[in-house]
Write a protein that holds these residues in place. Structure first.
Motif, mmCIF file in Angstrom:
data_model
loop_
_atom_site.group_PDB
_atom_site.id
_atom_site.type_symbol
_atom_site.label_atom_id
_atom_site.label_comp_id
_atom_site.label_asym_id
_atom_site.label_seq_id
_atom_site.Cartn_x
_atom_site.Cartn_y
_atom_site.Cartn_z
ATOM 1 N N PRO A 74 0.846 -1.181 0.000
ATOM 2 C CA PRO A 74 0.000 0.000 0.000
ATOM 3 C C PRO A 74 0.889 1.241 0.000
ATOM 4 C CG PRO A 74 0.133 -0.887 2.205
ATOM 5 C CD PRO A 74 0.864 -1.849 1.311
ATOM 6 N N ILE A 75 0.338 2.392 -0.355
ATOM 7 C CA ILE A 75 1.168 3.585 -0.450
ATOM 8 C C ILE A 75 1.892 3.862 0.861
ATOM 9 C CG2 ILE A 75 -0.839 5.056 0.049
ATOM 10 C CD1 ILE A 75 0.482 7.223 -1.686
ATOM 11 N N ALA A 76 1.265 3.591 1.997
ATOM 12 C CA ALA A 76 1.862 3.800 3.315
ATOM 13 C C ALA A 76 1.023 3.044 4.330
ATOM 14 C CB ALA A 76 1.902 5.291 3.655
ATOM 15 N N ASN A 77 1.484 3.045 5.571
ATOM 16 C CA ASN A 77 0.693 2.464 6.651
ATOM 17 C C ASN A 77 -0.269 3.470 7.270
ATOM 18 O OD1 ASN A 77 1.773 -0.080 6.451
ATOM 19 N ND2 ASN A 77 3.209 0.152 8.152
ATOM 20 N N GLU A 78 0.050 4.757 7.194
ATOM 21 C CA GLU A 78 -0.733 5.800 7.853
ATOM 22 C C GLU A 78 -1.185 6.836 6.834
ATOM 23 O OE1 GLU A 78 -1.533 5.593 10.942
ATOM 24 O OE2 GLU A 78 -0.199 3.945 11.568
ATOM 25 N N LEU A 79 -2.407 7.341 7.011
ATOM 26 C CA LEU A 79 -2.931 8.342 6.085
ATOM 27 C C LEU A 79 -2.108 9.622 6.080
ATOM 28 C CD1 LEU A 79 -6.775 7.965 6.520
ATOM 29 C CD2 LEU A 79 -5.440 7.573 4.443
ATOM 30 N N ASP A 80 -1.642 10.048 7.236
ATOM 31 C CA ASP A 80 -0.836 11.272 7.266
ATOM 32 C C ASP A 80 0.435 11.100 6.442
ATOM 33 O OD1 ASP A 80 -2.637 12.697 8.748
ATOM 34 O OD2 ASP A 80 -1.596 12.445 10.661
ATOM 35 N N ALA A 81 1.029 9.914 6.474
ATOM 36 C CA ALA A 81 2.215 9.655 5.659
ATOM 37 C C ALA A 81 1.874 9.750 4.180
ATOM 38 C CB ALA A 81 2.787 8.286 5.985
ATOM 39 N N ALA A 82 0.739 9.162 3.771
ATOM 40 C CA ALA A 82 0.325 9.234 2.366
ATOM 41 C C ALA A 82 0.085 10.678 1.944
ATOM 42 C CB ALA A 82 -0.930 8.400 2.153
ATOM 43 N N ARG A 85 -2.809 9.823 -5.212
ATOM 44 C CA ARG A 85 -4.139 10.171 -4.703
ATOM 45 C C ARG A 85 -5.089 8.975 -4.756
ATOM 46 N NH1 ARG A 85 -2.534 14.890 -6.911
ATOM 47 N NH2 ARG A 85 -2.813 16.749 -5.598
ATOM 48 N N GLU A 86 -5.073 8.263 -5.889
ATOM 49 C CA GLU A 86 -5.943 7.104 -6.040
ATOM 50 C C GLU A 86 -5.599 6.040 -5.011
ATOM 51 O OE1 GLU A 86 -8.919 4.847 -8.395
ATOM 52 O OE2 GLU A 86 -8.477 6.956 -8.010
ATOM 53 N N ALA A 87 -4.317 5.800 -4.805
ATOM 54 C CA ALA A 87 -3.894 4.787 -3.837
ATOM 55 C C ALA A 87 -4.225 5.196 -2.411
ATOM 56 C CB ALA A 87 -2.395 4.531 -3.979
ATOM 57 N N THR A 88 -4.293 6.496 -2.140
ATOM 58 C CA THR A 88 -4.661 6.964 -0.808
ATOM 59 C C THR A 88 -6.109 6.616 -0.494
ATOM 60 O OG1 THR A 88 -3.035 8.743 -0.960
ATOM 61 C CG2 THR A 88 -4.718 8.984 0.712
ATOM 62 N N ARG A 89 -6.946 6.495 -1.522
ATOM 63 C CA ARG A 89 -8.337 6.098 -1.295
ATOM 64 C C ARG A 89 -8.420 4.681 -0.736
ATOM 65 N NH1 ARG A 89 -11.909 7.386 -6.503
ATOM 66 N NH2 ARG A 89 -13.346 6.141 -5.247
ATOM 67 N N SER A 90 -7.632 3.755 -1.282
ATOM 68 C CA SER A 90 -7.668 2.398 -0.739
ATOM 69 C C SER A 90 -7.075 2.354 0.660
ATOM 70 C CB SER A 90 -6.963 1.407 -1.672
ATOM 71 O OG SER A 90 -5.628 1.768 -1.897
ATOM 72 N N VAL A 119 -10.047 11.508 2.411
ATOM 73 C CA VAL A 119 -8.742 12.061 2.001
ATOM 74 C C VAL A 119 -8.730 12.458 0.527
ATOM 75 C CG1 VAL A 119 -7.412 10.813 3.734
ATOM 76 C CG2 VAL A 119 -7.871 9.755 1.539
ATOM 77 N N HIS A 120 -9.576 11.828 -0.289
ATOM 78 C CA HIS A 120 -9.609 12.185 -1.704
ATOM 79 C C HIS A 120 -10.078 13.628 -1.887
ATOM 80 C CE1 HIS A 120 -13.421 10.465 -0.456
ATOM 81 N NE2 HIS A 120 -14.009 11.257 -1.340
ATOM 82 N N GLU A 121 -10.821 14.157 -0.922
ATOM 83 C CA GLU A 121 -11.240 15.558 -0.981
ATOM 84 C C GLU A 121 -10.214 16.474 -0.312
ATOM 85 O OE1 GLU A 121 -15.960 14.355 -0.731
ATOM 86 O OE2 GLU A 121 -15.080 15.621 0.810
#
Length: 359
Positions: free
Chosen positions: A95-103, A326-331, A353-355
Motif C-alpha cells: 500500500p502507499i503507506a501504513n498511515e494516512l498522514d504519511a500518504a 491520490r488514487e492509492a490513498t483512497r484504498s 482524504v480524496h477531498e
C-alpha cells in the motif's frame, strides 16, 4: 531521439525482481542502480538485471530519473520523500503507506517537487479487470449497486518469520487486509466509487504465534453512490481458494473475475449480462497445491511489467500514471476505516482524504 530514462530500485526483496526485470527489458530505459540496506541483496539484484549495487544513501549519486520503492511498508514514506527532494519520479509498491498522514505527505511532496507518484496495483492491468471497468463505463452494468469480494489464501508461519516486519501492526500496517486483500480493496473502490462507511471484524485463527495482526477479516462497506459490498479475507486456508470480485449494477447484470491459484491471471468467471451470459469456475481442473511467494510474484511479473511500462510512458508524456498517489490513498483510507471498525466494534466512517488532497 529521446535519451534513455535512468531507473533505480530501492529495496531489493522478493518483489523488486519484477521491477528490475521490467526496467531491464523496456526500450529506452536503463537500470542504473539497485539499493538496499543489505549489500548482498543489492548485489544479487544488480547481477541479474544490471545497474550498480549501491547503498541507499548513495542512490542519487547515480542520477536516476525515476525510482521504484520496494521497501517494507513503514519505509515507503522516507523513500518517496527523498526521491521527491531529488526531483525524481516515484513508483511505490502497495500500500502507499501504513498511515494516512504519511500518504498525504508523500502526495504533497511529489506535487510540490513536480514529479509523478504512482502506486503499484498490477491487478488493474488484467484484461478481465479492465473489462469489468469498461462494463461500468459503457452502461452495461448501469450504476454499481452490490459487490462481493473474497480473498481466501494460504500462508504458513514461515511467511511471517522470514520477514519479521510483516508480523507486527506497525510493520505491515495490519495483516491480511494490508498485505494481501489491499489489491482487491483497490479494485473494489475502482468499481464501486467512494467508500463512506464500514463495519469490520478481525480474527487470528491460524497464525497467532507468528503475527500480532489479523489473518482473517470480514466486513461490509457502504459507498457514496448508495452501493453496498461484502468482504471476506483470510490467510488461514489450507489449501487456499484464490480470490474473486463480483459487481452487480442497476441494470440487474452481474460480472466478476476469479484469481486461482493466487498470482495467476484472473479470468471472467461470471458474465450475467442478458444476451451474452456465460459462467465458469476457476476450479474446473480441481484444486492445486499452494504455491510459494516466489511463484506468486513470478506469475504476476507480466502485469508488473505492464504497469511499469505505463508509468514510464506517463513520465515521458508528463501526465498522471494510471494509479496515482491520490488514487492509492483512497484504498488506504478504506483500510484505515476497516481497522478502526475492528478495533472499536462499531461502524466507522471512511476518511475523505480524496477531498482533502487537492486535485
Amino acid at each position: 531521439m529521446t535519451r534513455p530514462l535512468r531507473a533505480a530500485v530501492i529495496g531489493c526483496g522478493a518483489v523488486a525482481a519484477n521491477h528490475a526485470a521490467a526496467y531491464h527489458e523496456l526500450p529506452g530505459v536503463e537500470l542504473v542502480a539497485c539499493a538496499d540496506l543489505d549489500p548482498a541483496r543489492a548485489s544479487a539484484l544488480a547481477d541479474r538485471f544490471g545497474g550498480r549495487a549501491v547503498a541507499a544513501d548513495d542512490l542519487y549519486d547515480h542520477a536516476p530519473d525515476l525510482v521504484s520503492v520496494c521497501t517494507p511498508h513503514p519505509a515507503h514514506e522516507a523513500a518517496v520523500l527523498r526521491a521527491a527532494a531529488h526531483g525524481v519520479h516515484v513508483l511505490c509498491e502497495k500500500p502507499i503507506a501504513n498511515e494516512l498522514d504519511a500518504a498525504r505527505r508523500m502526495v504533497r511532496a511529489c506535487d510540490d517537487a513536480g514529479v509523478r507518484l504512482g502506486v503499484l496495483f498490477q491487478r488493474r492491468f488484467w484484461p478481465a479487470a479492465r473489462r469489468i471497468r469498461t462494463a461500468l463505463d459503457d452502461g452495461t452494468l448501469g450504476r454499481p449497486l452490490l459487490a462481493d469480494v473474497a480473498v481466501l489464501l494460504h500462508r504458513d508461519t514461515d511467511y511471517y518469520r522470514a520477514d519479521p516486519w510483516r508480523s507486527t501492526r506497525a510493520g505491515g500496517g495490519g495483516g491480511v487486509l494490508s498485505t494481501q486483500a489491499v489489491h482487491y480493496l483497490d479494485l473494489l473502490q475502482w468499481y464501486m466509487g467512494v467508500p463512506v462507511e464500514v463495519s469490520c471484524t478481525h480474527a487470528t485463527f491460524a497464525h497467532g504465534d507468528a503475527t500480532e495482526a489479523e489473518d482473517t477479516s470480514v466486513a461490509t462497506v457502504r459507498f457514496a453512490g448508495g452501493g453496498l459490498a461484502t468482504l471476506s479475507a483470510s490467510t488461514a486456508l489450507t489449501p487456499g481458494l484464490g480470490c474473486r470480485i463480483r459487481v452487480t449494477g442497476s441494470t440487474g447484470a452481474t460480472v466478476g473475475l476469479s484469481e486461482y491459484p493466487e498470482g495467476s491471471e484472473a479470468g471472467l468467471d461470471v458474465w450475467a449480462v442478458p444476451g451474452a451470459a456465460r459462467a465458469g469456475t476457476p476450479y474446473g481442473q480441481g484444486l492445486v497445491a499452494d504455491v510459494g511467494l516466489a511463484r506468486i510474484n513470478g506469475d504476476l511479473a507480466p502485469f508488473h511489467a505492464l504497469q511499469i511500462a505505463e508509468f514510464v510512458t506517463a513520465v515521458r508524456d508528463d501526465r498522471d500514471p494510471a494509479v496515482t498517489g491520490r488514487e492509492a490513498t483512497r484504498s488506504l483510507a478504506l483500510l484505515t476505516a476497516l481497522h478502526a471498525s475492528a478495533a472499536s466494534g462499531r461502524p466507522e466512517p471512511v476518511p475523505t482524504v480524496h477531498e482533502e488532497i487537492p486535485a
